[in-house]
Scaffold this active site. Structure first.
Site, PDB file in Angstrom:
ATOM      1  N   HIS A  51       0.833  -1.217   0.000  1.00 41.98           N
ATOM      2  CA  HIS A  51       0.000   0.000   0.000  1.00 41.98           C
ATOM      3  C   HIS A  51       0.869   1.268   0.000  1.00 41.98           C
ATOM      4  O   HIS A  51       0.443   2.314   0.477  1.00 41.98           O
ATOM      5  CB  HIS A  51      -0.963   0.050   1.205  1.00 41.98           C
ATOM      6  CG  HIS A  51      -1.726  -1.214   1.418  1.00 41.98           C
ATOM      7  ND1 HIS A  51      -2.995  -1.409   0.933  1.00 41.98           N
ATOM      8  CD2 HIS A  51      -1.388  -2.370   2.042  1.00 41.98           C
ATOM      9  CE1 HIS A  51      -3.408  -2.626   1.265  1.00 41.98           C
ATOM     10  NE2 HIS A  51      -2.444  -3.230   1.934  1.00 41.98           N
TER      11      HIS A  51
ATOM     12  N   SER B 266      15.501  21.563 -16.306  1.00 39.13           N
ATOM     13  CA  SER B 266      14.320  22.387 -16.543  1.00 39.13           C
ATOM     14  C   SER B 266      14.753  23.666 -17.237  1.00 39.13           C
ATOM     15  O   SER B 266      15.827  24.201 -16.960  1.00 39.13           O
ATOM     16  CB  SER B 266      13.651  22.700 -15.201  1.00 39.13           C
ATOM     17  OG  SER B 266      12.909  23.899 -15.295  1.00 39.13           O
TER      18      SER B 266
ATOM     19  N   LYS C 225      16.780  21.784 -11.239  1.00 35.35           N
ATOM     20  CA  LYS C 225      16.035  20.543 -11.500  1.00 35.35           C
ATOM     21  C   LYS C 225      16.838  19.457 -12.195  1.00 35.35           C
ATOM     22  O   LYS C 225      17.694  19.729 -13.027  1.00 35.35           O
ATOM     23  CB  LYS C 225      14.801  20.848 -12.369  1.00 35.35           C
ATOM     24  CG  LYS C 225      13.663  21.546 -11.655  1.00 35.35           C
ATOM     25  CD  LYS C 225      13.100  20.760 -10.474  1.00 35.35           C
ATOM     26  CE  LYS C 225      12.294  19.556 -10.866  1.00 35.35           C
ATOM     27  NZ  LYS C 225      10.975  19.862 -11.369  1.00 35.35           N
TER      28      LYS C 225
ATOM     29  N   GLU D 264       9.533   8.719 -16.931  1.00 35.99           N
ATOM     30  CA  GLU D 264       8.193   9.272 -17.175  1.00 35.99           C
ATOM     31  C   GLU D 264       7.708   8.966 -18.591  1.00 35.99           C
ATOM     32  O   GLU D 264       6.543   8.617 -18.800  1.00 35.99           O
ATOM     33  CB  GLU D 264       8.204  10.784 -16.941  1.00 35.99           C
ATOM     34  CG  GLU D 264       8.370  11.143 -15.474  1.00 35.99           C
ATOM     35  CD  GLU D 264       8.603  12.630 -15.275  1.00 35.99           C
ATOM     36  OE1 GLU D 264       7.745  13.266 -14.668  1.00 35.99           O
ATOM     37  OE2 GLU D 264       9.640  13.154 -15.739  1.00 35.99           O
TER      38      GLU D 264
END
Ligand code: ARG
Length: 476
Positions: free
Chosen positions: A161, A282, A288, A295
């Site tokens: 979980h 970024s 970043k 992704e």
């Protein structure tokens, strides 16, 4: 012969020319050209059958064979290509052959149809690509196993979980992905059995008039068998659905792995760091470092699943035998192949260069009262029924939370205050390394067990690599 005429496969019964709109919707050569060399192999095989039944002569066959190998090399070298007026790969190949050898090129269509041609080309193509993709999956599995070996005894928090559950070894966590991907490889090998059926000789739907030896044709193409029913053979795409399903399954497994990397590399988890060469920055925020490979892999899985749904939906109400709808399978199939060829090597690099923070993981493994099960099991070993042990341990968790420590940091006196069955050894047994080592069954997380599991996985990799070492298709 004018070049457009050489590539035209139909038209005798039409008085008026085809409209540009019809040609535009029909045209598939811009995407099915990737089947060109498979179409050449199939053409050579079909022509050998025409030789057997006396439709072409031995010298014609020899000339054609030579030409086909030249065309094949020309295509690989990018020197031979389709032309804008070609309708599909079959008409383009027939045009190219007919331009070079008009007397032979105009004979080779006897006894075959684009319906059995496309079914044959697609099977040949998919056998090849299936093997290529399995090779890429194996490289990823090896990258995963290399990290698993390096972290065979690195403690890590195990989750259910997405909450701390029990401590595990990082090697165990990583190797689980190898198991899933190996199942995909095994499935690919099983699916190949069903792809390797030859539709050649089916003609348009009813079988060829020339009593071609279809078993011999199947053998020449290195298929396992000839199809048993020509109507089924020209309209069956089950093998493509199965393979595109397996591609979606691989995508889903990659996506789950990707999701873990995304979580591990967040500031909050901080379990791993991305290598500069395998992450992105970024345009606005200078600090970043983003896990774009993971992704995109997760995102592309939607496409892989979509491609499967698209083919199944296209097939679901098709009457037998061939219908032009079937042309719509190609772009979904090709896209799934292309996307996996992008994602698999990228994920392999990502995994290979991922730097795990051992201290952070070990620290985290020791939080969230992850040793609670071991407290309950301790009591069970002393003869306490599990239900009661569970209750007592729950109370110890409340006590630990009240003090503000982890259950594994409680003192012996705390344990004693809850049950007389506890002895001083309890505090040692709750250390993360002890908790991990105790799970020493064949599939468990103990370092020794994980080592053996990884050895076995390497053997499976060797077995599957064996399957990939001989090409299933010999292109001319
Ligand atoms: N381009 C077609 C396909 O992909 C090939 C078969 C065309 N057959 C026909 N009768 N028009 O399915």
């Amino acid at each position: 012969m004018a070049t457009e005429e050489a590539g035209k496969l139909w038209g005798g019964r039409f008085k008026d020319p085809a409209s540009p709109e019809l040609m535009a919707i029909s045209r598939s050569v811009h995407f099915d050209w990737r089947l060109a060399r498979y179409d050449l192999l199939q053409t050579m095989t079909h022509t050998s059958a025409l030789l057997d039944v006396g439709v072409i002569s031995a010298s014609e066959f020899d000339a054609l064979k030579k030409l086909i190998s030249e065309i094949s090399s020309g295509i690989s070298a990018g020197k031979i290509n389709y032309q804008d007026h070609d309708e599909d790969v079959h008409s383009a190949i027939e045009r190219i052959i007919t331009e070079a050898l008009p007397d032979i090129g105009t004979k080779i269509r006897a006894g075959r149809s684009r319906n059995d041609q496309i079914a044959t080309d697609l099977r040949l193509y998919l056998r090849d690509e299936n093997q290529e993709i399995v090779k890429l999956v194996l490289l990823l599995i090896e990258a995963i196993l290399a990290q698993a070996v390096a972290h065979v005894d690195t403690p890590a928090p195990g989750f259910t979980h997405l909450q701390h559950a029990q401590p595990v070894t990082l090697g165990h966590e990583l190797a689980k992905h190898a198991h899933a991907l190996l199942r995909d490889c095994d499935r690919a090998i099983e699916i190949d059995r069903r792809i390797a059926i030859s539709p050649l000789g089916s003609g348009a739907l009813a079988g060829s008039n020339f009593s071609l030896n279809v078993e011999k044709l199947a053998g020449l193409l290195e298929f396992n068998n000839a199809a048993g029913n020509s109507l089924d053979a020209v309209s069956d795409r089950d093998y493509a659905v199965e393979l595109v399903f397996n591609f979606a399954m691989i995508g889903m497994h990659l996506s789950r792995l990707a999701e873990e990397i995304i979580l591990y590399t967040t500031t909050e988890f901080g379990f791993a760091k991305l290598h500069d060469s395998w992450s992105t920055g970024s345009s606005l925020m200078p600090q970043k470092k983003n896990p774009d490979i993971a992704e995109l892999t997760r995102g592309k899985t939607g496409r892989l699943i979509g491609n499967l749904v698209s083919i199944l939906t296209m097939l679901k109400a098709l009457p037998f035998a061939y219908n032009r709808d079937l042309q719509e399978d190609k772009e979904s199939i090709f896209d799934s192949v292309d996307q996996l060829k992008l994602t698999l090597p990228a994920m392999t690099g990502l995994i290979t260069t991922l730097l795990f923070d051992k201290e952070k993981m070990a620290l985290s493994a020791n939080t969230g009262h992850a040793a609670a099960t071991d407290v309950a099991d301790y009591l069970v070993r002393k003869g306490v029924p599990f239900k009661e042990a569970h209750q007592l341990t729950g109370e110890l968790v409340i006590l630990a939370e009240a003090i503000g420590v982890d259950i594994s940091d409680l003192e012996f006196s705390h344990f004693q205050s809850k049950s007389g069955f506890f002895e001083p050894d309890i505090t040692e047994l709750l250390k993360t390394t002890a908790v991990i080592s105790a799970r020493s069954s064949k599939l468990g997380t103990a370092p020794l067990s994980v080592s053996r599991q990884i050895q076995e996985l390497h053997q499976q990799v060797d077995r599957i690599r064996n399957w990939t070492s001989n090409p299933l298709v010999q292109l001319p």
